[in-house]
Scaffold this motif. Structure first.
Motif, mmCIF file in Angstrom:
data_model
loop_
_atom_site.group_PDB
_atom_site.id
_atom_site.type_symbol
_atom_site.label_atom_id
_atom_site.label_comp_id
_atom_site.label_asym_id
_atom_site.label_seq_id
_atom_site.Cartn_x
_atom_site.Cartn_y
_atom_site.Cartn_z
ATOM 1 N N ALA A 181 0.832 -1.204 0.000
ATOM 2 C CA ALA A 181 0.000 0.000 0.000
ATOM 3 C C ALA A 181 0.859 1.244 0.000
ATOM 4 O O ALA A 181 0.570 2.232 -0.691
ATOM 5 C CB ALA A 181 -0.926 -0.003 1.214
ATOM 6 N N ARG A 182 1.959 1.228 0.759
ATOM 7 C CA ARG A 182 2.861 2.376 0.795
ATOM 8 C C ARG A 182 3.506 2.594 -0.573
ATOM 9 O O ARG A 182 3.670 3.721 -1.021
ATOM 10 C CB ARG A 182 3.933 2.155 1.863
ATOM 11 N N PHE A 183 3.868 1.499 -1.226
ATOM 12 C CA PHE A 183 4.495 1.632 -2.536
ATOM 13 C C PHE A 183 3.505 2.172 -3.571
ATOM 14 O O PHE A 183 3.864 3.001 -4.407
ATOM 15 C CB PHE A 183 5.039 0.276 -2.986
ATOM 16 N N ARG A 184 2.254 1.689 -3.521
ATOM 17 C CA ARG A 184 1.237 2.237 -4.426
ATOM 18 C C ARG A 184 1.098 3.745 -4.204
ATOM 19 O O ARG A 184 0.950 4.513 -5.148
ATOM 20 C CB ARG A 184 -0.108 1.552 -4.193
ATOM 21 N N TRP B 4 7.774 -2.278 -8.807
ATOM 22 C CA TRP B 4 8.894 -1.418 -9.158
ATOM 23 C C TRP B 4 8.415 -0.054 -9.605
ATOM 24 O O TRP B 4 7.272 0.137 -10.002
ATOM 25 C CB TRP B 4 9.755 -2.063 -10.258
ATOM 26 N N LEU B 5 9.332 0.903 -9.515
ATOM 27 C CA LEU B 5 9.095 2.292 -9.936
ATOM 28 C C LEU B 5 10.355 2.806 -10.599
ATOM 29 O O LEU B 5 11.450 2.680 -10.048
ATOM 30 C CB LEU B 5 8.747 3.164 -8.725
ATOM 31 N N ALA B 6 10.230 3.353 -11.808
ATOM 32 C CA ALA B 6 11.383 3.896 -12.535
ATOM 33 C C ALA B 6 11.245 5.402 -12.669
ATOM 34 O O ALA B 6 10.173 5.910 -12.994
ATOM 35 C CB ALA B 6 11.492 3.254 -13.922
ATOM 36 N N THR B 7 12.330 6.118 -12.416
ATOM 37 C CA THR B 7 12.377 7.572 -12.597
ATOM 38 C C THR B 7 13.580 7.924 -13.453
ATOM 39 O O THR B 7 14.508 7.123 -13.616
ATOM 40 C CB THR B 7 12.490 8.305 -11.243
ATOM 41 N N ALA B 8 13.555 9.126 -14.010
ATOM 42 C CA ALA B 8 14.694 9.586 -14.809
ATOM 43 C C ALA B 8 15.962 9.560 -13.962
ATOM 44 O O ALA B 8 15.930 9.902 -12.779
ATOM 45 C CB ALA B 8 14.420 10.992 -15.331
ATOM 46 N N PHE B 9 17.059 9.144 -14.557
ATOM 47 C CA PHE B 9 18.328 9.027 -13.838
ATOM 48 C C PHE B 9 19.080 10.352 -13.853
ATOM 49 O O PHE B 9 19.279 10.954 -14.907
ATOM 50 C CB PHE B 9 19.185 7.931 -14.468
ATOM 51 N N PRO C 2 3.097 -1.197 -9.616
ATOM 52 C CA PRO C 2 2.973 -1.498 -8.189
ATOM 53 C C PRO C 2 2.291 -2.823 -7.899
ATOM 54 O O PRO C 2 2.306 -3.283 -6.754
ATOM 55 C CB PRO C 2 2.136 -0.320 -7.659
ATOM 56 N N ASP C 3 1.683 -3.456 -8.904
ATOM 57 C CA ASP C 3 0.977 -4.718 -8.693
ATOM 58 C C ASP C 3 1.759 -5.926 -9.177
ATOM 59 O O ASP C 3 1.250 -7.050 -9.132
ATOM 60 C CB ASP C 3 -0.376 -4.671 -9.396
ATOM 61 N N ALA C 4 2.987 -5.717 -9.645
ATOM 62 C CA ALA C 4 3.808 -6.833 -10.106
ATOM 63 C C ALA C 4 4.239 -7.698 -8.923
ATOM 64 O O ALA C 4 4.169 -7.278 -7.765
ATOM 65 C CB ALA C 4 5.035 -6.299 -10.850
#
Length: 569
Positions: free
Chosen positions: A58-61, A89-94, A83-85
């Motif tokens: 829930a926190r990750f969602r 995972w979460l990807a952001t610009a590097f 978030p449901d995998a």
């Protein structure tokens, strides 16, 4: 700083080929990934053991939803998420540049003009955060990455909607001590609004211009107390009247104790720092040359990517560092324990790849370091640890056909956080030392952890138990015992199981610094969870006459008693 992938790491996540580890801790691991189109991303993956826990998922969602709602050139954008995998995972610009904290440590405080521009851009980021109804709640130097074209605000892991019920306990302090607001310090969950982020922004800007947090450093409870009750330390920060609202005035406004007295992010952007507006589409000359060079060096280092195929731990032909075994030992922290216990199994990890495993091979000599209080107030524990290490080494060296011999090298820090860095440096500079046992207390451990991290030298502690030591991302630290807070939990459980317990008394003795804080917090949280909140009292450090406090607690009607402090107390 990045590190190599571990054998247990996946090869890809959500269409991202993983190249390196950027960090680990808290909910999971952050990887450097590359999409099929060649775009780099920071990919955060929840650890497997937490993925099935409803609170963590829930926190990750919430983190994903929060980050997707923020659109600002000064906040790192989300490029993908699931978030449901099975492994969320979460990807952001590097952003390859260093954090603000790393820049200040490496190059010193920033000039006033740089800090003003920094404040303008971060206020613009917070304006967008607050506009979508969110509160970041962890604005600190480590969460601001620097690039030549401006800063980037990162990590919405504890951000939440201003009107949302927190998943965490309302009695839990959330944020980073030294950069949190009085509302956070007092765990006033319902009172945490956008003004809390503005206070944290004031702390961050004061740190950037002075090189020190405005409420000092030290034990967590002392930091929280000063945040709530003391005025900020802004000495040495010069006023700059020629540029409109001077920085010193801005800091005083942001650091007001009453949230209603602080400016909004919009007011900082459009009124207080309006003259520091960032040009659209043009270059931003906002940082001193040495910081720009540092950003370039860091970017070049981070972008020196490994080959895509194959992923290996040690590529053939790479130059070995001065102490090869030290780097390999860090690859498997368990090997440090085996070595400390004198196990020949560590030889498989430590031996050179081209060293024949025959009796004709020359005997190698390595050392176990012991950094401890050998002459100060905790010398009994420190000397016992040294004797234990020497006994283990003696037993190991008595073995026949051993592939290498061991010695023990000591560094006495006297239990002092002032002496601790020099003691650590003595062991770090010794190329024969493969791992270090110690230090003897929380305060010395906090002082030396960055140095051991930088040297990739494993540090194994059996004395230190502060939560703050494991809350940060340390590459070389292994806490070989439960934390002080966890060790205090059985006290609360025992009281909860005792019939008739209605009002436990709890004394926090500040002589014990971080230890007493962690014990008191852990016990309090668990007792409240059982529906029996304690009657707390705090004793200032080195107080000898506790009769007035005990009398007050008895008068309040306590039916049981917990002491959070050292045994001497």
């Amino acid at each position: 700083m990045s590190g190599p992938l571990l054998p247990t790491d996946p090869a890809s996540i959500g269409g991202h080929r993983l190249l390196a580890r950027l960090g680990a801790g808290g909910m999971g691991v952050v990887y450097l990934g590359r999409t099929e189109a060649g775009t780099l991303a920071a990919v955060k993956v929840i650890q497997a053991e937490y993925a099935d826990e409803p609170d963590f998922r829930a926190r990750f969602r919430r983190e994903v939803a929060a980050a997707r709602r923020v659109t600002s050139p000064w906040a790192v954008p989300v490029t993908g998420a699931d978030p449901d995998a099975a492994a969320p995972w979460l990807a952001t610009a590097f952003v390859p540049g260093p954090s603000l904290g790393e820049a200040v440590v490496g190059h010193g405080p920033l000039p006033v003009r740089s800090v003003r521009v920094l404040g303008r851009m971060l206020a613009a980021a917070l304006r967008e955060v607050h506009a979508v109804g969110l509160v970041h709640r962890d604005v600190k130097p480590a969460n601001v990455l620097l690039a030549v074209d401006g800063p980037r605000l990162i990590d919405f892991g504890i951000a939440r909607a201003a009107d949302e019920t927190a998943i965490t306990s309302t009695d839990l302090v959330v944020g980073t001590p030294g950069f949190l607001s009085p509302e956070q310090a007092e765990a006033r969950g319902a009172a945490l609004g956008p003004a809390s982020d503005i206070f944290s922004l004031g702390c961050l800007l004061a740190y950037a211009v002075s090189g020190r947090p405005p409420f000092g450093t030290g034990a967590v409870d002392a930091l929280l107390y000063r945040t709530v009750h003391d005025e900020p330390d802004l000495e040495g920060i010069e006023a700059d009247e020629d540029t409109g609202t001077d920085l010193l005035t801005l800091l005083h406004l942001c650091l007001a104790k009453d949230p209603a007295d602080r400016p909004t992010a919009e007011q900082i952007c459009t009124v207080l720092l309006a003259e520091d507006a960032v040009p659209k589409g043009g270059p931003i000359d906002w940082l001193p040359d040495d910081v720009v060079r540092g950003i370039a060096d860091r970017s070049a280092e981070m972008l020196a990517l490994p080959d895509i195929e194959p992923t290996v731990a040690d590529a053939p032909g790479d130059a070995e560092p001065a102490s090869p075994g030290r780097r390999r030992l860090l690859m498997a922290s368990g090997a440090a324990l085996l070595l400390a216990a004198g196990s020949t199994a560590a030889w498989a990890v430590l031996r050179d790849d081209d060293t024949p495993g025959t009796s004709a091979s020359p005997t190698r000599h390595w050392a176990i370091g012991v950094q401890a209080d050998l002459s100060g107030p905790q010398r009994t524990a420190g000397q016992a640890q040294e004797r234990g290490a020497r006994l283990a080494v003696e037993q190991y060296n008595s073995r026949r056909n051993k592939p290498f011999t061991l010695t023990v090298k000591t560094a006495d820090d006297g239990g002092s956080d002032v002496r601790a860095p020099a003691a650590a440096e003595k062991l770090i500079q010794d190329a024969d030392v493969l791992a270090v046992l110690g230090p003897s207390n929380n305060e010395t451990a906090v002082k030396v952890l960055p140095a051991y991290d930088g040297a990739f030298l494993p540090l194994l502690s059996v004395s230190s138990g502060a939560l703050l030591l494991t809350s940060a991302e340390h590459r070389s630290y292994l806490q070989c015992r439960p934390s002080d807070a966890l060790m205090s939990f059985p006290l609360a459980v025992r009281l909860a199981q005792r019939k008739g317990t209605r009002l436990p008394g709890l004394i926090q003795d500040r002589t014990a610094q971080t230890y007493s804080w962690d014990c008191a917090q852990g016990t309090t949280l668990l007792l409240r969870g059982y529906g029996i909140p304690p009657y707390p009292r705090v004793i200032p450090a080195n107080t000898r006459n506790v009769k007035p406090v005990v009398t007050d607690m008895l008068r309040a009607g306590i039916d049981s008693f917990i002491y959070a402090g050292y045994a001497q107390g």
